[in-house]
Design an enzyme around this catalytic site. Structure first.
Site, PDB file in Angstrom:
ATOM      1  N   GLU A  12      -0.502  -0.884  -0.884  1.00  0.00           N
ATOM      2  CA  GLU A  12      -0.848  -0.595  -2.268  1.00  0.00           C
ATOM      3  C   GLU A  12      -1.671  -1.728  -2.872  1.00  0.00           C
ATOM      4  OE1 GLU A  12       3.418   1.728  -2.954  1.00  0.00           O
ATOM      5  OE2 GLU A  12       3.112  -0.290  -3.738  1.00  0.00           O
ATOM      6  N   ASP A 218       4.888  10.940   1.054  1.00  0.00           N
ATOM      7  CA  ASP A 218       5.795  11.720   1.896  1.00  0.00           C
ATOM      8  C   ASP A 218       6.582  12.627   0.971  1.00  0.00           C
ATOM      9  OD1 ASP A 218       8.663  10.431   1.373  1.00  0.00           O
ATOM     10  OD2 ASP A 218       7.190   8.809   1.469  1.00  0.00           O
TER      11      ASP A 218
END
Length: 260
Positions: A12, A218
């Protein structure tokens, strides 16, 4: 006043760090805080590491030492809502720490973090995004479209959706279909992660606006660990794209009062 930017993991952070100009790093606790400019806006960027304690520590330093306002968490999460897909983005309008509360008869009654019903009861559950900030964010993203996901991420011609709603935070990585279904059913969560609820709690204590932006890497079920490893880099870029779109409206704020 600089905008505080927090990410949890290197995948990130990398997307944001490579865009930063005029960087000045400062080490505090276990974290490097980097002051700089992002698209012309003053920011302080930090990687918290995973979990609520880590993110609370970093949010506290951003608020108290650097005077950041607002504080934004940008990163990835697991999807809870079955209507969402990998690559979709959830922007919190409220966060709840789903693992805080009272355990009785082998079940957890989720309750406001830092409170117990018979010791220091409170009517509040979770933290709401500042209404004025949320309205500006919704307006700014009204005509914004994310690019289509790659075939590798199951995208094809489908653009990622942007949803506003409940984000749940807890100190576990969720890899369980039944728990995913329960959290969505009982608490109405669209996404689950490990940091946002603590960032909101700290920001609230300092009367600083906050925002949590989460791209789904996910779907928090039995394949979540494999989906995460395959998709985290690409979907983290979507969260950054939204953050950059929002920068011009993040600091236009009215006087905030604590919501008690």
């Amino acid at each position: 006043m600089a905008i505080g930017l927090i990410c949890a993991i290197p995948e990130e952070l990398a997307h944001l760090r490579e865009l930063l100009l005029d960087m000045v790093p400062v080490r505090a606790a276990h974290t490097e805080f980097v002051s700089g400019t992002l698209d012309g806006f003053d920011v302080v960027l930090a990687s918290s590491g995973m979990g609520k304690v880590n993110s609370a520590l970093v949010a506290t330093v951003l608020a108290d030492r650097f005077g950041c306002s607002p504080i934004i968490f940008s990163g990835v999460a697991g999807g809870l809502d079955p209507d969402l897909a990998v690559g979709d983005v959830v922007i919190a309008d409220r966060v709840i720490q789903h693992d805080a509360g009272l355990i009785e008869n082998d079940r957890l009654q989720t309750y406001q973090a830092g409170h117990v019903p018979f010791i220091n009861p409170v009517d509040r559950l979770g933290y709401h995004v500042d209404e004025d900030l949320l309205a500006r964010v919704v307006d700014r993203l009204a005509d914004f479209t994310l690019p289509a996901l790659s075939e590798a991420a199951g995208g094809g011609n489908r653009s990622a959706a942007i949803r506003f709603g409940m984000v749940l935070s807890g100190d576990q990585y969720l890899h369980c279909e039944s728990t995913r279904e329960r959290l969505h059913r009982d608490l109405g969560g669209l996404a689950v992660e490990m940091e946002g609820g603590a960032v909101a709690q700290v920001a609230d204590a300092f009367a600083v606006p906050w925002l949590v932006i989460r791209a789904l890497s996910d779907l928090a079920g039995q394949d979540s660990r494999f989906d995460f490893l395959a998709f985290v880099d690409e979907v983290a870029a979507a969260s950054v794209a939204i953050l950059r779109r929002l920068l011009p409206v993040l600091q236009e704020r009215r006087q905030r009062t604590a919501d008690y």
